[in-house]
Design a protein around this motif. Structure first.
Motif, short mmCIF file in Angstrom:
data_model
loop_
_atom_site.label_atom_id
_atom_site.label_comp_id
_atom_site.label_asym_id
_atom_site.label_seq_id
_atom_site.Cartn_x
_atom_site.Cartn_y
_atom_site.Cartn_z
N UNK A 208 0.76 -1.21 -0.04
CA UNK A 208 -0.01 0.00 -0.23
C UNK A 208 0.97 1.28 0.00
N UNK A 209 2.04 1.10 0.71
CA UNK A 209 2.73 2.29 0.66
C UNK A 209 3.37 2.60 -0.48
N UNK A 210 4.12 1.66 -1.11
CA UNK A 210 4.71 1.80 -2.65
C UNK A 210 3.49 2.31 -3.67
N UNK A 211 2.24 1.69 -3.39
CA UNK A 211 1.16 2.26 -4.35
C UNK A 211 0.74 3.69 -4.54
N UNK A 212 0.66 4.25 -3.18
CA UNK A 212 0.57 5.61 -2.76
C UNK A 212 1.63 6.54 -3.08
N UNK A 213 2.79 6.00 -2.66
CA UNK A 213 4.00 6.94 -2.91
C UNK A 213 4.17 7.14 -4.21
N UNK A 214 3.81 6.17 -5.17
CA UNK A 214 4.27 6.04 -6.65
C UNK A 214 3.47 7.30 -7.38
N UNK A 215 2.49 7.78 -6.73
CA UNK A 215 1.72 9.07 -7.60
C UNK A 215 1.47 10.10 -6.74
N UNK A 216 1.77 9.89 -5.48
CA UNK A 216 1.34 11.12 -4.50
C UNK A 216 2.40 12.34 -4.69
#
Ligand SMILES: [Zn+2]
Length: 239
Positions: A208-216
């Protein structure tokens, strides 16, 4: 983009949100020269204007001081820019809810989506390991370099009993992360009280961290606060 105006906005916004007090600061890498950066002279962040902005070299010395005093802890910024070529903006703050995590063995963990970056790791820098008996301030390149090494590749680091350094690939990212680091600390404390000594807290997991950080990129947040602040700065000028 007027980068110095954006830097003023970052100072004003972080002061308004209680993230930087009379002593915190924000810098941006110079757009035309990656070996330099801009930050405000020693003045209260809520009063900063474009004429307070000074340019510094990689040793954190002013390029052309024009009689203005730089802040004591400018070495945090220069040493981070040296070590992290992708970093375009640095915030140093004394974010109040974050401090308890710097002097206990409770680590910050990612508790909600906007602070997912916390899951990339927020190391804690112990100034005593670099120098005993300091006044806690990062007053030279030696202490700045020690802190930058502790930060390593992470989005933020805590300074034990002092505050935090927060970095980003853009000014909105460094500012957004500073705001949401404070919120994460507050929410994590609240969750720990609610959960009690034996209750479980569900933090974001690594995926979840990786998925959120990828575009934030905190773009929407920045646009909202920037527009409000520009109106206020214009009103100030015409007053
Ligand atoms: Zn400080």
């Amino acid at each position: 983009m007027n980068v110095l105006q954006d830097l003023v906005i970052a100072y004003r916004l972080l002061a308004e949100q209680g993230i930087i007090d009379a002593y915190g600061h924000v810098s941006i890498r110079s757009p035309g020269n990656p070996q330099r950066f801009w930050m405000a002279r020693s003045v209260a962040p809520e009063l900063v204007t474009e004429t307070d902005m000074m340019e510094f070299d990689m040793e954190s010395e002013p390029v052309d001081a024009q009689g203005r005093s730089p802040v004591n802890e400018r070495f945090i910024h220069g040493e981070v820019y040296k070590l992290r070529p992708e970093v375009m903006a640095v915030v140093h703050n004394h974010s109040p809810s974050v401090i308890p995590f710097s002097c206990t063995d409770t680590s910050l963990r990612p508790i909600f989506h906007l602070s997912a970056f916390v899951g990339l790791g927020v190391p804690n820098w112990e100034i005593r390991e670099a120098r005993e008996g300091s006044d806690m301030l990062v007053r030279d390149t030696y202490l700045g370099a020690s802190l930058a090494r502790r930060l390593g590749p992470h989005p933020a680091a805590l300074l034990r009993g002092h505050g935090a350094v927060v970095v980003g690939e853009s000014l909105p990212i460094a500012v957004g992360r500073s705001v949401y680091l404070e919120q994460n600390a507050r929410m994590q404390f609240q969750a720990e009280v609610l959960a009690g000594a034996h209750g479980a807290i569900t933090f974001l997991d690594d995926k979840e961290v990786a998925a959120q950080v990828a575009w934030q990129d905190y773009g929407r947040f920045w646009k909202l606060v920037r527009n409000k602040m520009i109106k206020r700065l214009e009103a100030e000028k015409s007053a």
